[in-house]
Design an enzyme around this catalytic site. Structure first.
Site, short mmCIF file in Angstrom:
data_model
loop_
_atom_site.label_atom_id
_atom_site.label_comp_id
_atom_site.label_asym_id
_atom_site.label_seq_id
_atom_site.Cartn_x
_atom_site.Cartn_y
_atom_site.Cartn_z
N ASN A 1 -59.14 -5.55 19.70
CA ASN A 1 -60.32 -6.01 18.97
C ASN A 1 -60.28 -7.53 18.89
OD1 ASN A 1 -62.62 -5.91 17.14
ND2 ASN A 1 -61.19 -6.34 15.46
N HIS B 1 -61.37 -10.62 16.37
CA HIS B 1 -61.78 -10.89 14.99
C HIS B 1 -62.03 -12.39 14.84
CE1 HIS B 1 -62.17 -10.37 10.72
NE2 HIS B 1 -61.32 -11.36 10.53
N SER C 1 -58.86 -14.24 16.65
CA SER C 1 -57.64 -13.53 17.03
C SER C 1 -58.03 -12.29 17.82
CB SER C 1 -56.90 -13.04 15.76
OG SER C 1 -56.71 -14.08 14.84
#
Ligand code: GRF
Length: 234
Positions: free
Chosen positions: A108, A110, A137
């Site tokens: 993912n 972020h 991140s």
């Protein structure tokens, strides 16, 4: 080496998805984007379709429960033959069953320097907190939101006079560079999740990759520019 079949999950405009598709257009990139799944019909699916990528809309409202929705996503991932799942602005929390099944293979992005500012409204919160450095991140996904082991981070300065939008735009620009780098590391097996941590391969023989898990603001690369950075940040 065979390229890792990657499915991107989106909810919105899909600019990170577009960056991943662009990176994967290079046949030497270690991942190929084989499908895009969105939980909303009006998301950036058109962009994926225009690049010839298969898309699927899997809406929560069309399923009787969250588990049934997760099962449908899992079935679609399997149907695409996914090796890796890349969440790119997917705005739902996936259930623990689905996340655990794909753990180590699901990543993912972020928009904050984790573990700071998990959750929503990261840019406004960063400005309110008065941080001077913000960023994004890429991490492996674990059941706890925005909590999985970090793979790569990129930092940007917070400038005098920034608002949520100007800061978001500065971060988004580096998101589009960082995510292809990080997905590439995972696809090549150079970043792996083991026992709840990210294990990075040794990059001793690979000068380019040596710095790729951390992207500093461009001004920080040159010592002389540090003075400039000091002048332009409060
Ligand atoms: C990005 O800022 C991403 O970090 C966050 O949601 C936003 C999605 O933007 N998770 P886009 O859909 O990739 O343009």
């Amino acid at each position: 080496m065979s390229r890792k079949r990657t499915v991107v999950l989106i909810s919105g405009r899909g600019s990170n998805m577009t960056a991943l598709i662009a990176a994967a257009a290079d046949p030497s990139y270690p991942a190929e984007i084989v499908g895009v799944i969105s939980d909303r019909a009006n998301a950036g699916l058109g962009i994926a379709q225009s690049r010839g990528i298969a898309t699927k809309v899997i809406q929560r409202a069309d399923h009787p429960s969250k588990d049934a929705h997760d099962d449908a996503i899992d079935a679609a991932l399997t149907g695409f033959g996914a090796d890796i799942v890349a969440l790119a602005g997917y705005m739902r929390i996936l259930g623990p069953g689905l996340v655990e099944k794909w753990q180590g293979r699901m990543v993912n992005i972020h928009p904050a320097l984790l573990p700071a500012f998990k959750g929503l409204d990261t840019h406004a919160r960063a400005i309110r907190a008065g941080v001077r450095i913000h960023g994004c991140s890429v991490h492996f996904v674990t059941p706890e939101m925005d909590d999985g082991p970090i793979i790569a981070q990129a930092a940007v300065p917070v400038m005098v006079g920034d608002n949520e939008d100007t800061l978001a735009a500065r971060v988004l620009k580096v998101e589009h560079r960082l995510y292809p780098l990080a997905l590439g590391l995972v696809a090549e097996g150079k970043a792996r999740m083991e026992k709840g941590h990210t294990v990075l391969a040794h990059f001793a023989d690979d000068a380019d990759n040596a710095t790729s898990v951390v992207m500093a603001p461009d001004p920080l690369r040159e010592e002389t520019d540090l003075e400039q950075l000091a002048r332009i940040t409060p």
